[in-house]
Scaffold this active site. Structure first.
Site, PDB file in Angstrom:
ATOM      1  N   CYS A  79       0.821  -1.221   0.000  1.00  0.00           N
ATOM      2  CA  CYS A  79       0.000   0.000   0.000  1.00  0.00           C
ATOM      3  C   CYS A  79       0.849   1.262   0.000  1.00  0.00           C
ATOM      4  CB  CYS A  79      -1.006  -0.007   1.141  1.00  0.00           C
ATOM      5  SG  CYS A  79      -0.315  -0.048   2.808  1.00  0.00           S
ATOM      6  N   HIS A 131      -2.766  -0.078   6.986  1.00  0.00           N
ATOM      7  CA  HIS A 131      -3.133   0.022   5.580  1.00  0.00           C
ATOM      8  C   HIS A 131      -3.429   1.484   5.251  1.00  0.00           C
ATOM      9  CE1 HIS A 131      -4.271  -1.369   1.663  1.00  0.00           C
ATOM     10  NE2 HIS A 131      -5.397  -0.680   1.735  1.00  0.00           N
ATOM     11  N   HIS A 143      -5.814   2.288  -3.698  1.00  0.00           N
ATOM     12  CA  HIS A 143      -4.863   1.633  -2.799  1.00  0.00           C
ATOM     13  C   HIS A 143      -4.449   0.294  -3.379  1.00  0.00           C
ATOM     14  CE1 HIS A 143      -8.088  -1.043  -0.918  1.00  0.00           C
ATOM     15  NE2 HIS A 143      -8.774  -0.198  -1.664  1.00  0.00           N
TER      16      HIS A 143
END
Length: 171
Positions: A79, A131, A143
């Site tokens: 990410c 994340h 993402h």
């Protein structure tokens, strides 16, 4: 043609329910076919904002690229690696920290109701903030997800809404 076996739910609710998933649902009216491609449907940018448009072009280039822990290239992204690439290629920014933890420690805190395209959004998964994605506007963010790679999702999706922790601005 999709028949609605539950007419009491009304209109497009059943379709919306069928399209909902862990990675978020995508409205069918947000899909367009780009004649410059081989006819592959592409998703239209949710905002006309210049930052969102630049990031959207990067997203369209890498959509579907697989997740790879530590990855920072078209062979695979984690990410934060995708965020670094999107900022570098779309916004000519090379000064972001490498990891999600470092990104959380820098930038300016942004309230959820003050999000702007380009802000980084962070999510708590497994008890820690691990994340992140880039907000594009219209409750949408891009993402690299472990399950599907580079993707676009909705902050309104229950999975992401329940895990949202904060946002940071680097622009």
């Amino acid at each position: 043609m999709l028949l609605n076996p539950l007419p009491r739910l009304g209109g497009g609710l059943l379709v919306t329910l069928l399209l909902a998933g862990c990675a978020g649902y995508q409205s069918m009216d947000a899909v367009r076919v780009d004649p410059a491609t081989t006819g592959r449907p592409q998703t239209a940018a949710p905002e006309s904002n210049a930052v969102a448009q630049k990031l959207w072009r990067v997203y369209n280039r890498y959509e579907g690229t697989p997740y790879r822990y530590g990855g920072t290239s078209s062979t695979g992204f984690d990410c934060s690696g995708f965020i670094l690439t999107a900022y570098r290629e779309g916004l000519d920014r090379t000064d972001l920290p490498r990891t999600t933890g470092q990104m959380l420690a820098e930038g300016h805190y942004v309230r959820r109701d003050q999000l702007k395209p380009g802000d980084l959004v962070f999510f708590r998964i497994g008890g820690k903030e691990q994340h992140a994605g880039i907000y594009l506007g219209g409750h949408r963010f891009i993402h690299s997800a472990t399950s599907v790679g580079v993707t676009e999702s909705s902050l309104a999706n229950p999975y992401w809404r329940n895990r949202y922790s904060q946002a940071r601005r680097f622009l």
